[in-house]
Design a protein around this motif. Structure first.
Motif, mmCIF file in Angstrom:
data_model
loop_
_atom_site.group_PDB
_atom_site.id
_atom_site.type_symbol
_atom_site.label_atom_id
_atom_site.label_comp_id
_atom_site.label_asym_id
_atom_site.label_seq_id
_atom_site.Cartn_x
_atom_site.Cartn_y
_atom_site.Cartn_z
ATOM 1 N N PHE A 146 -7.082 11.438 2.098
ATOM 2 C CA PHE A 146 -5.934 10.918 1.351
ATOM 3 C C PHE A 146 -6.415 9.830 0.416
ATOM 4 N N VAL A 203 -0.901 8.895 9.110
ATOM 5 C CA VAL A 203 -1.018 7.526 8.606
ATOM 6 C C VAL A 203 0.054 6.670 9.267
ATOM 7 N N TYR A 252 0.826 -1.203 0.000
ATOM 8 C CA TYR A 252 0.000 0.000 0.000
ATOM 9 C C TYR A 252 0.861 1.255 0.000
ATOM 10 N N ALA A 266 -0.008 5.776 0.571
ATOM 11 C CA ALA A 266 -1.013 6.808 0.826
ATOM 12 C C ALA A 266 -0.494 8.150 0.340
ATOM 13 N N LEU A 312 -5.674 6.142 -0.876
ATOM 14 C CA LEU A 312 -4.970 4.910 -0.539
ATOM 15 C C LEU A 312 -4.878 4.054 -1.804
ATOM 16 N N THR A 328 -1.672 12.210 0.644
ATOM 17 C CA THR A 328 -2.641 13.138 1.200
ATOM 18 C C THR A 328 -3.069 14.140 0.149
#
Ligand code: MN
Length: 320
Positions: free
Chosen positions: A253, A223, A212, A214, A255, A216
């Motif tokens: 955000f 996070v 993963y 992320a 993901l 923003t």
């Protein structure tokens, strides 16, 4: 890239000798898109080329485009990938060589599967709202699907995951916490827009087999303990069954995640192939006006392909 994590005993995923959970903060790079838009390119970056099958991430805005043309990206070709248009504010008018004409608005998915060949343009409509804010994302197609027929999908109703304590996640593509987007995918992945109300302190269930990252888009989401201001990408690795999330102010955000993409690809300009020859041929056929069809209705000519580099393009994996 800065590695903020030193956790021992990483869990492997994807079978490629991957590490487990990490927190690698990777800054974006400002690049021009068309003549009037500056974007933050978050993927590929200096350290990483892919997150799952996600191979390209641009974040743009929020820009005040009142009285200005806004986004104006002339007709250009794609092969071997899907494009995802995701908006937080504003609207983008999509035209493609299949004849699609679609305005994509906030909360809606514009999903174009290039497959063997497609051409499209993207523009702010003449009458547009004041602010433009969104992301342009690409998904690499696996070998079995990269030559498939091109397609365009527009989905206005996307599933929403309501977590505890102020979390609301819209599933743009793929699956998150049991909710699946209607957008067609060809590898296991997820893209979600996660909104955290001020005061949120929660955990979002994840798939341990996915890696993963992320990014923003507004506010400052925290996070896994890392405050993430807009304009950078936090790579989170694999082996997580939940992601700790906090926010002191309203934040959101995107993901991105997926099973690590095991195939090596060649990515150049708007093409994803497997060899230098794939790219050379696509470039040639765009230049000669064959293979990709025509985009009608865009005011202005198509984008010419840049010159190929003097060196042969080499297939690469998900890291530099
Ligand atoms: Mn494009």
């Amino acid at each position: 890239m800065s590695n903020l994590d030193v956790r021992p005993a990483p869990r492997l995923c994807g079978g490629g000798g991957r590490t487990g959970p990490v927190r690698d903060l990777q800054p974006g790079k400002q690049v021009p898109l068309g003549e009037s838009t500056l974007v933050r390119r978050l993927l590929p970056n200096l350290g990483r080329r892919m997150v799952g099958a996600w191979c390209f991430v641009d974040h743009y805005g929020p820009d005040d485009i009142a009285g200005e043309p806004g986004m104006q990206v002339p007709p250009h070709p794609h092969i071997g990938l899907q494009t995802v248009s995701w908006l937080r504010e504003g609207e983008v008018l999509h035209r493609d060589s299949l004849g699609s004409l679609q305005t994509v608005r906030p909360g809606e998915l514009g999903l174009m599967t290039a497959g063997r060949a497609i051409a499209h343009s993207e523009e702010s409509p003449r009458d547009h709202t004041r602010h433009l804010h969104g992301a342009q994302l690409w998904v690499a197609l696996p070998e079995a699907h990269r030559d498939r027929a091109p397609a365009f999908e527009h989905h206005a109703g996307l599933p929403v995951v309501a977590g505890g304590g102020g979390l609301t996640a819209t599933v743009i593509l793929g699956t998150l916490d049991g909710a699946t987007s209607p957008g067609t995918v060809h590898t296991p992945l997820v893209g979600a827009d996660v909104a955290l109300a001020a005061g949120t302190d929660t955990r979002l269930p994840l798939d341990p087999d996915f890696e993963y990252a992320a990014l923003t888009v507004s506010g400052t989401a925290e996070v896994d303990g890392v405050p993430l201001a807009p304009g950078s990408l936090l790579y989170l690795g694999c082996g997580r069954s939940a992601l700790p999330l906090r926010a002191d102010v309203d934040s959101s955000f995107v993901l991105l995640g997926g099973e690590p993409f095991e195939e090596q690809i060649v990515m150049w300009w708007n093409f994803v192939g497997r060899s230098h020859e794939d790219i050379e041929q696509a470039r040639e056929e765009w230049t000669t006006g064959t293979r990709f069809g025509r985009v009608t209705g865009y005011e202005g000519g198509p984008l010419p392909a840049p010159e190929l580099p003097k060196v042969r393009l080499k297939p690469r994996g998900d890291l530099r």
